[in-house]
Design a protein around this motif. Structure first.
Motif, PDB file in Angstrom:
ATOM      1  N   PRO A 180      34.632  26.539  44.657  1.00  0.00           N
ATOM      2  CA  PRO A 180      34.358  25.830  43.393  1.00  0.00           C
ATOM      3  C   PRO A 180      34.059  26.742  42.212  1.00  0.00           C
ATOM      4  O   PRO A 180      34.344  26.385  41.071  1.00  0.00           O
ATOM      5  N   GLN A 181      33.515  27.939  42.464  1.00  0.00           N
ATOM      6  CA  GLN A 181      33.216  28.858  41.371  1.00  0.00           C
ATOM      7  C   GLN A 181      34.474  29.552  40.835  1.00  0.00           C
ATOM      8  O   GLN A 181      34.468  30.073  39.728  1.00  0.00           O
ATOM      9  N   ILE A 182      35.525  29.535  41.634  1.00  0.00           N
ATOM     10  CA  ILE A 182      36.752  30.241  41.257  1.00  0.00           C
ATOM     11  C   ILE A 182      37.841  29.270  40.839  1.00  0.00           C
ATOM     12  O   ILE A 182      38.454  29.408  39.768  1.00  0.00           O
ATOM     13  N   GLU A 227      44.138  35.396  41.502  1.00  0.00           N
ATOM     14  CA  GLU A 227      44.580  35.222  40.117  1.00  0.00           C
ATOM     15  C   GLU A 227      43.720  34.193  39.399  1.00  0.00           C
ATOM     16  O   GLU A 227      43.433  34.334  38.203  1.00  0.00           O
ATOM     17  N   SER A 228      43.294  33.150  40.115  1.00  0.00           N
ATOM     18  CA  SER A 228      42.406  32.159  39.511  1.00  0.00           C
ATOM     19  C   SER A 228      41.097  32.809  39.063  1.00  0.00           C
ATOM     20  O   SER A 228      40.547  32.470  38.003  1.00  0.00           O
ATOM     21  N   LEU A 229      40.593  33.742  39.872  1.00  0.00           N
ATOM     22  CA  LEU A 229      39.365  34.456  39.510  1.00  0.00           C
ATOM     23  C   LEU A 229      39.569  35.271  38.233  1.00  0.00           C
ATOM     24  O   LEU A 229      38.723  35.243  37.326  1.00  0.00           O
ATOM     25  N   ALA A 250      34.249  37.101  47.105  1.00  0.00           N
ATOM     26  CA  ALA A 250      32.933  36.689  47.610  1.00  0.00           C
ATOM     27  C   ALA A 250      31.838  36.922  46.579  1.00  0.00           C
ATOM     28  O   ALA A 250      30.904  36.117  46.459  1.00  0.00           O
ATOM     29  N   THR A 251      31.947  38.015  45.835  1.00  0.00           N
ATOM     30  CA  THR A 251      30.907  38.342  44.860  1.00  0.00           C
ATOM     31  C   THR A 251      31.187  37.748  43.478  1.00  0.00           C
ATOM     32  O   THR A 251      30.295  37.711  42.629  1.00  0.00           O
ATOM     33  N   VAL A 252      32.443  37.298  43.275  1.00  0.00           N
ATOM     34  CA  VAL A 252      32.880  36.768  41.980  1.00  0.00           C
ATOM     35  C   VAL A 252      32.511  37.759  40.872  1.00  0.00           C
ATOM     36  O   VAL A 252      31.988  37.390  39.824  1.00  0.00           O
ATOM     37  N   ALA A 292      39.605  44.930  49.628  1.00  0.00           N
ATOM     38  CA  ALA A 292      38.966  44.856  48.315  1.00  0.00           C
ATOM     39  C   ALA A 292      38.899  43.436  47.762  1.00  0.00           C
ATOM     40  O   ALA A 292      37.861  43.014  47.230  1.00  0.00           O
ATOM     41  N   VAL A 293      39.985  42.699  47.888  1.00  0.00           N
ATOM     42  CA  VAL A 293      40.036  41.361  47.275  1.00  0.00           C
ATOM     43  C   VAL A 293      39.015  40.401  47.887  1.00  0.00           C
ATOM     44  O   VAL A 293      38.326  39.684  47.140  1.00  0.00           O
ATOM     45  N   PRO A 294      38.875  40.332  49.223  1.00  0.00           N
ATOM     46  CA  PRO A 294      37.855  39.417  49.769  1.00  0.00           C
ATOM     47  C   PRO A 294      36.449  39.715  49.244  1.00  0.00           C
ATOM     48  O   PRO A 294      35.664  38.789  49.013  1.00  0.00           O
TER      49      PRO A 294
END
Length: 275
Positions: A170-172, A227-229, A105-107, A99-101
């Motif tokens: 970079p987005q996360i 967690e950063s996301l 990937a989709t943010v 689930a996490v990947p």
């Protein structure tokens, strides 16, 4: 700021080592439950829960975590490698691997509070149980697995700051770089080789030690990114403010969340093979 961060880290490490080696099992369980409930409170902050939802979640987490720790204390008193809670670890591993990947990937943000509550338990409770069971097996074993995260984080932080140019996500988390990832893996590889040659006595599973620790290092990076996301989607810099210079409990254990359940599964397999 750096001096505050270092002082807090020193105090946390000293307190943790004292608790790890000297606290009776009941007080170790109480400590773990307190940390889990605190992390649950921070999880609610990242999930943008209402006050009522937060209170409900903390109460339910206390009841559920306390019951699981009590049951675990009973079964582990007879066999530290008991497999009664293994399905918790398996569920956690599947979540982190499948689930996490996809979410990274989709943010994509999850806003359903009930789903977030379930995910929070899937993330927090297995690591709580892992901390209890690995200590019951051998406190040094728990310390050794946690060392993977500490070495990985330190190598990635210092090398990434000094030489990092290629952004990992970079987005996360714009601060993380591929150079830091490589440094983390090299640092853990050296650590794994030292551990391997220190304990190599032809026991089953020892040959898997080096690849296992490298896998744990990768999972630690995934936990950090996840967690950063959540923080980015919640619009906060830290999960909490309880630890000066470090943020919250979740900020300190983010990499351990996927690492310890996998490490516990490996340890249970080793103990069952050994016996």
């Amino acid at each position: 700021m750096l001096s505050i961060r270092l002082f807090t880290a020193f105090v946390m490490l000293t307190a943790f080592l004292a608790a790890l080696f000297y606290l009776p099992d009941i007080f170790w369980a109480i400590l773990l439950l307190g940390l889990t409930v605190t992390a649950a409170r921070e999880w609610c902050r990242l999930g943008l829960f209402s006050v009522g939802q937060t209170v409900l979640y903390m109460i339910l987490t206390t009841l559920l975590g306390g019951e699981l720790l009590f049951l675990m204390s009973v079964v582990l008193s007879k066999n530290p490698a008991d497999q009664s809670m293994i399905w918790f670890y398996v569920a956690s591993v599947l979540f982190w691997l499948l689930a996490v990947p996809i979410q990274l990937a989709t943010v994509r943000a999850i806003r359903n509070p009930w789903l977030l509550m379930s995910i929070g338990w899937l993330v927090l409770l297995p690591v709580c149980l892992s901390l209890y069971q690995l200590r019951a097996m051998n406190p040094m074993l728990l310390l050794g697995f946690m060392g993977v995260v500490w070495i990985s984080d330190s190598a990635a932080y210092f090398i990434g700051r000094a030489y990092g140019k290629n952004k990992l996500a970079p987005q996360i988390s714009p601060g993380k770089t591929w150079e830091g990832v490589v440094a983390a893996l090299i640092g853990v590889l050296v650590y794994a080789l030292i551990w391997f040659y220190a304990i190599n006595n032809n026991q089953p599973m020892v040959g898997w030690l080096v690849p296992l620790l490298l896998i744990l290092a990768v999972l630690g990076i995934v936990g950090d990114l996840y967690e950063s996301l959540l923080k980015r989607q919640a619009g906060v810099k830290d999960s909490g403010r309880i630890l000066p210079g470090h943020g919250g409990v979740l900020d300190r254990i983010d990499a351990l969340l996927p690492v310890l359940p996998v490490a516990t599964l490996a340890a249970i397999l080793f103990y069952s093979t050994k016996s």
